[in-house]
Design a protein around this motif. Structure first.
Motif, short mmCIF file in Angstrom:
data_model
loop_
_atom_site.label_atom_id
_atom_site.label_comp_id
_atom_site.label_asym_id
_atom_site.label_seq_id
_atom_site.Cartn_x
_atom_site.Cartn_y
_atom_site.Cartn_z
N LEU A 52 0.99 4.21 17.27
CA LEU A 52 0.70 3.23 16.22
C LEU A 52 0.02 1.99 16.79
CD1 LEU A 52 1.05 2.59 13.23
CD2 LEU A 52 3.30 1.65 13.77
N GLU A 81 -8.44 0.23 1.65
CA GLU A 81 -6.98 0.43 1.69
C GLU A 81 -6.57 1.34 2.84
OE1 GLU A 81 -6.04 -0.17 -3.08
OE2 GLU A 81 -6.55 1.81 -2.30
N PHE A 102 -7.05 7.39 16.23
CA PHE A 102 -7.40 8.81 16.09
C PHE A 102 -8.52 8.99 15.07
CE2 PHE A 102 -3.04 9.04 17.61
CZ PHE A 102 -3.08 10.09 18.51
N PHE A 120 -9.95 12.42 13.33
CA PHE A 120 -9.78 13.87 13.32
C PHE A 120 -11.03 14.54 12.79
CE2 PHE A 120 -5.68 11.80 12.44
CZ PHE A 120 -5.08 12.04 13.65
N LEU A 141 0.82 -1.21 0.00
CA LEU A 141 0.00 0.00 0.00
C LEU A 141 0.85 1.25 0.00
CD1 LEU A 141 -2.96 -0.89 2.35
CD2 LEU A 141 -3.01 -0.47 -0.10
N ALA A 172 -2.49 17.92 12.88
CA ALA A 172 -3.51 17.03 12.32
C ALA A 172 -4.84 17.18 13.04
CB ALA A 172 -3.03 15.58 12.40
N LEU A 173 -4.77 17.50 14.33
CA LEU A 173 -5.98 17.51 15.13
C LEU A 173 -6.85 18.71 14.87
CD1 LEU A 173 -5.34 16.17 18.71
CD2 LEU A 173 -6.16 15.03 16.68
N PHE A 177 0.17 3.98 -2.63
CA PHE A 177 -0.02 5.34 -2.13
C PHE A 177 0.90 6.29 -2.89
CE2 PHE A 177 0.24 7.86 2.18
CZ PHE A 177 -0.26 8.97 1.53
N ILE A 204 -6.59 9.03 3.65
CA ILE A 204 -5.65 9.25 2.56
C ILE A 204 -6.44 9.27 1.26
CG2 ILE A 204 -3.68 8.29 1.34
CD1 ILE A 204 -2.96 6.95 4.08
N ARG A 252 -10.81 2.83 10.60
CA ARG A 252 -9.35 2.86 10.58
C ARG A 252 -8.79 2.98 12.00
NH1 ARG A 252 -6.17 7.74 7.69
NH2 ARG A 252 -7.14 8.89 9.39
N PHE A 275 -4.04 0.10 5.53
CA PHE A 275 -2.77 0.82 5.61
C PHE A 275 -2.24 0.86 7.03
CE2 PHE A 275 -0.28 4.91 5.26
CZ PHE A 275 0.72 4.38 4.45
N VAL A 276 -3.17 1.05 8.00
CA VAL A 276 -2.76 1.09 9.40
C VAL A 276 -2.11 -0.25 9.80
CG1 VAL A 276 -3.57 1.26 11.78
CG2 VAL A 276 -4.47 2.80 10.04
N ALA A 317 0.76 11.39 12.98
CA ALA A 317 -0.09 11.18 14.15
C ALA A 317 -0.49 9.71 14.27
CB ALA A 317 -1.34 12.06 14.06
N LEU A 318 -0.76 9.07 13.13
CA LEU A 318 -1.13 7.65 13.16
C LEU A 318 0.04 6.78 13.62
CD1 LEU A 318 -3.15 7.12 9.86
CD2 LEU A 318 -4.04 7.27 12.18
N GLY A 319 1.25 7.33 13.57
CA GLY A 319 2.40 6.57 14.05
C GLY A 319 3.30 6.08 12.93
N ARG A 339 -1.08 18.60 5.80
CA ARG A 339 -2.06 18.02 6.70
C ARG A 339 -2.04 16.49 6.62
NH1 ARG A 339 -6.14 19.64 9.62
NH2 ARG A 339 -7.63 18.00 10.10
N GLU A 340 -1.89 16.00 5.40
CA GLU A 340 -1.84 14.55 5.20
C GLU A 340 -0.65 13.95 5.94
OE1 GLU A 340 -2.63 13.46 1.12
OE2 GLU A 340 -1.03 11.98 1.27
N ASN A 381 -9.30 13.44 6.84
CA ASN A 381 -8.11 12.78 7.37
C ASN A 381 -7.90 11.39 6.81
OD1 ASN A 381 -9.10 10.71 9.54
ND2 ASN A 381 -10.43 12.49 9.59
N VAL A 425 -1.33 13.85 9.60
CA VAL A 425 -2.20 12.72 9.93
C VAL A 425 -1.38 11.43 9.96
CG1 VAL A 425 -4.09 11.28 9.09
CG2 VAL A 425 -4.34 13.77 9.12
#
Ligand code: ATP
Ligand code: MG
Lengths: 413, 238
Positions: B86, B106, B91, B93, A5, A407-408, A9, B99, B157, B110-111, A304-306, A297-298, B97, A301
Motif C-alpha cells: 500500500l 476517484e 501496480f 496490471f 469513496l 490480479a497480475l 464504491f 474499479i 493510480r 481511492f488509493v 494487491a493494492l494493499g 479479479r476486482e 484493473n 486487484v
C-alpha cells in the motif's frame, strides 16, 4: 466520513447489476413483509384474546383469596374486600374494578332443575367490565337495591321453561355446610349470542349472595387496566400495594388454558419467522456470493493494492446495509397493503369455522384485527438489516480469501 | 549492496497442483537498482509473472529470499506485506484493473483513501492526473475510456502516492503500438523526473526498446541481463 469513496464504491456496486440487486431487495422485502404480517396478526390475536377474556367478565387481573388459585373453591372470600377495593381503585393505571362472590347453586322450576355457578355482583361495576350483560332479551339488569332478584341467561330460561317474573327455587350449600333454600324472581334474561355462555349466567347482587350463603363480602375483585400491554407489571404493582394475605393474579393464572395457548402460538410464530428469515438470508447470500465471484479479479486487484481485510469487509457490509434499508422499505411497501385491511376490516374467523367462540366461559370476538402501528417500521428494518448483514458474512469472508496473485495475470482470473 | 531496491537470492517457486509440481522458478538471482527501467522478458511460462508476484510482495518463494527496500519479505506477515504494498509499491496490471464504478479521479483518490491520507486527497489526485495530461478524463468511468486511456489512469493510480517501485505485468499487451508508445513515454518521464523505478514483464519489443535494462528468463532462471546506455534506451522517446 473518513472513507467516502469506500461507501460510494459499495453503493454504486449495487447499481452494477440492477436486476440482481432488485431481486435481492424484493426477496428481502417479501420475507420481511411476511414477518410483519404474521407479527401484526399474532399481536392482534393476542389483543383480541385479552379483550375477549376481559370483556367476558374476567378482567385483566383479579385480587383473589390466597388459596383460590390451588383450590378454585367458589366459596372462598377475601379477608378485607373493601380495603382491597379501595387500594385497587386508588392505583394509577386501573380503569375499572368489580367485586364478585360465587357459589354453586341448583335452580328449580316445577320439576325441572339446572346446576349453575351463581355470581354475586355490584351491578354498576359489573356494567363497566362485562359485555356479557349488556344485551337482555327481556327485562332489565340488576340494580344495587334489588332484593330477591336474579338475572339468568336465555339457555337456562329455556331449559327450565321459565319467563320473566317467574320465581325460581334456589338450593345452595351455605356456610357451615347446611343446605339453604330461597325463592328468587327473574327480573332479566340475558342473551349473549352464545348458548354456551347463556347456559352459565346467573347473577344476583353481592348483598343477596351474602344473605343466601352467609359468607360475608366478596370472593374476588376483578380489575381492568387502562393499557393491556402492561398487565404483568401492573399486576405485580397491585400485589405490592395490597401487602395483604390476598394476592393479585393476572388473567393468565385465572384462565390458564388461554395463557398456555398464547405461549404455544408465540413459539409457533417464532419458528415460522425464523424459517422465513433463513430462506431470505440464503437467497441473498447466494446472490451476493455470485456477485463476489464475478468480482474476483476486482478483489484480487484491491488486495494487491494493499486494501486491508477490514476495509474489504466494510465494503461488502455497506452494500448489505444499503440492501437491508431498501429491503426493509420494500417490506413495508409490500406488507402494508395486506396489513392495513387486516387491521381495519379484520379477519372474521366465524366465516371459516362457524359456531361459538367460547372457551372456559370466555366469549371471543370472532373478528381478529391485525395490530398495525409504528412498531412495524423498526421491526421491518431490523429484520431486513439482520437478514442482509448475516447474508453478507460468508461472501465477505470469501472475498477476503481472494489470492492477490491472480490480479497480475489474466490466466488465473 | 545496500543500495539495491530489490534483492532476489537463490529463489525457487514451486506450484503444487495435486499430482504434478511445476518448478516455476529454479534458483533465481536478481538485484534491482534505484532508477532502473527494467524489462523482464522470456518465453511464455518462463516465470516472469511469478517473479513479479514475489517482488510485489504478493507471494512468497518456496526457498531462497526476497528483500524489498531491505525488508525480508519471507519473514513478514500477510498483513505487513499488504501494508508495504500500500505504501511503497505501485501496480499496473495487464488490463481491466480500474474499479469500474469509480471515475478516473476517484480511482486515483481511492488509493490515497486506503492509505489513510487525510487532507488534500482531491488536489493530489487531480494534479497527478493533470501531470500525466489526463485532466479531461477525470470524471469518466473506465467503460467510458479507451484501453490506452485506462492504462494511463492505472499508471496515475500507481504513482499518486509516489511509491519507490512500480511493477507492471505486460502493461501494453492489450494496447496498439500508438497507445503503448504513449504509455511508455509517460512512465519513462516519471522515471527520469522523479527517479522512480519501474519493472515490467513483457513480450513487447517496444517495451524492450524503452528499457534501460533487459533481463531474460528461461525455465525459471535468468539467462541474460543487459544494461543499455541511456541514450540508446531513450531513443524512442524523443
Ligand atoms: N498458480 C499457479 N499454479 C500452478 N502453476 C502455476 C501457477 N502460476 C504459474 N504457474 C506455472 O508456473 C510457470 C511460470 O508461470 P508464469 O506465469 O510465471 O509465466 P510467464 O513467464 O508469466 O508466462 P506468460 O508470458 O505466458 O505470462 C508456468 O509453467 C505456469 O504454468
Ligand atoms: Mg505472465
Amino acid at each position: 466520513m473518513r472513507n467516502p469513496l469506500l461507501a460510494k464504491f459499495a453503493l454504486r456496486t449495487l447499481g452494477r447489476n440492477p436486476r440482481r440487486t432488485l431481486m435481492s431487495i424484493i426477496g428481502v422485502g417479501v420475507g420481511c413483509s411476511i414477518v410483519l404480517y404474521m407479527t401484526a396478526f399474532t399481536r392482534g390475536g393476542n389483543e383480541m384474546r385479552i379483550r375477549g377474556i376481559s370483556e367476558s367478565g374476567f378482567g385483566h387481573a383479579r385480587i383473589a383469596p390466597a388459596t383460590w388459585d390451588k383450590t378454585r373453591d367458589s366459596d372462598l372470600r377475601l379477608e378485607d374486600w373493601e380495603r382491597d377495593l379501595d387500594i385497587a381503585n386508588g392505583m394509577a393505571g386501573v380503569k375499572f374494578t368489580a367485586p364478585h362472590s360465587r357459589t354453586t347453586a341448583l335452580l328449580a322450576f316445577g320439576t325441572r332443575v339446572a346446576g349453575v355457578e351463581m355470581l354475586g355482583v355490584d351491578p354498576s361495576s359489573e356494567k363497566n367490565i362485562s359485555r356479557l350483560i349488556r344485551v337482555l332479551s327481556e327485562g332489565r339488569y340488576l340494580e344495587r337495591e334489588d332484593e330477591g332478584a336474579v338475572v339468568i341467561g336465555t339457555a337456562i330460561a329455556e331449559r327450565l321453561e321459565v319467563e320473566l317474573d317467574d320465581d325460581l327455587f334456589i338450593t345452595i350449600a351455605g356456610a357451615g355446610g347446611e343446605m339453604k333454600y330461597a325463592m328468587l324472581r327473574i327480573i332479566g334474561i340475558i342473551s349473549t349470542g352464545s348458548r354456551t355462555i347463556d347456559s352459565t349466567i346467573c347473577h344476583v347482587t353481592l348483598a343477596e349472595m351474602e344473605r343466601l350463603t352467609e359468607y360475608p363480602g366478596a370472593g374476588e375483585i376483578t380489575i381492568v387496566f387502562n393499557d393491556p400491554s402492561y398487565i404483568d407489571a401492573l399486576t405485580i404493582r397491585l400485589g405490592e400495594l395490597l401487602e395483604g394475605p390476598d394476592p393479585a393474579i393476572s388473567w393468565k393464572v385465572v384462565v390458564p388454558s388461554q395463557g398456555g395457548d398464547m405461549g404455544s402460538d408465540t413459539v409457533f410464530m417464532n419458528i415460522l419467522v425464523g424459517v422465513v428469515i433463513v430462506v431470505a438470508v440464503l437467497g441473498v447470500a447466494s446472490a451476493q456470493l455470485t456477485a463476489i465471484l464475478e468480482r474476483k479479479r476486482e478483489f484480487a486487484v484491491l488486495i494487491a493494492l494493499g486494501m486491508k481485510g477490514g476495509q474489504i469487509v466494510r465494503l461488502i457490509l455497506i452494500e448489505a446495509v444499503a440492501m437491508g434499508v431498501l429491503g426493509g422499505a420494500a417490506g413495508l411497501v409490500i406488507g402494508l397493503p395486506f396489513i392495513y385491511p387486516a387491521a381495519t376490516k379484520g379477519y372474521n374467523f366465524a366465516d371459516m369455522m362457524g359456531g361459538d367462540f367460547v372457551a372456559e366461559g370466555v366469549l371471543f370476538d370472532p373478528i381478529v384485527y391485525a395490530d398495525m402501528g409504528m412498531w412495524l417500521i423498526p421491526l421491518a428494518f431490523a429484520v431486513a438489516l439482520f437478514s442482509t448483514l448475516v447474508a453478507g458474512l460468508y461472501p465477505a469472508w470469501y472475498a477476503l480469501r481472494t489470492n492477490p496473485t491472480s490480479a497480475l495475470s489474466l490466466r488465473e482470473a | 549492496m545496500n543500495t539495491n531496491l530489490v534483492d532476489v537470492r537463490g529463489v525457487t517457486k514451486d506450484f503444487d497442483n495435486g499430482k504434478i509440481t511445476v518448478n516455476a522458478l529454479r534458483g533465481l538471482d536478481l538485484a534491482i537498482h534505484e532508477g532502473d527501467f527494467l524489462a523482464i522478458v522470456g518465453p511464455s511460462g518462463s516465470g516472469k509473472t511469478t517473479l513479479l508476484n514475489l517482488i510485489g510482495a504478493l507471494d512468497i518463494p518456496t526457498s531462497g529470499d526476497v528483500h524489498l527496500f531491505g525488508h525480508d519479505l519471507t519473514a513478514m506477515s500477510r498483513k505487513r506485506r499488504a501494508g508495504l504494498r500500500l505504501t511503497s509499491l505501485g501496480f499496473v496490471f495487464q488490463a481491466y484493473n480500474l474499479i469500474p464504478v469509480l471515475t478516473a479521479l476517484e480511482n486515483v483518490k481511492f488509493v490515497l483513501e486506503l492509505q489513510g491520507v487525510d487532507g488534500g486527497r482531491h488536489e493530489r489526485a487531480m494534479s497527478t492526473l493533470e501531470d500525466l495530461s489526463l485532466g479531461e478524463l477525470a470524471n469518466r468511468r473506465p467503460n467510458e475510456m479507451s484501453g490506452g486511456q485506462q492504462q494511463r489512469v492505472a499508471v496515475a493510480r500507481a504513482i499518486v502516492s509516489r511509491p519507490r517501485l512500480v511493477l507492471a505485468d505486460e502493461p501494453t499487451a492489450n494496447l496498439d503500438s500508438e497507445n503503448s508508445e504513449a504509455l511508455l513515454i509517460m512512465m519513462r518521464e516519471l522515471r527520469d523526473e522523479h527517479g522512480m523505478t519501474f519493472v515490467f514483464s513483457t513480450h513487447d519489443p517496444l517495451v524492450m526498446a524503452h528499457a534501460t535494462r533487459v533481463v531474460t528468463l528461461l525455465d525459471g532462471r535468468v539467462v541474460s541481463d543487459e544494461v543499455k546506455n541511456a541514450g540508446e534506451a531513450a531513443g524512442g522517446a524523443n
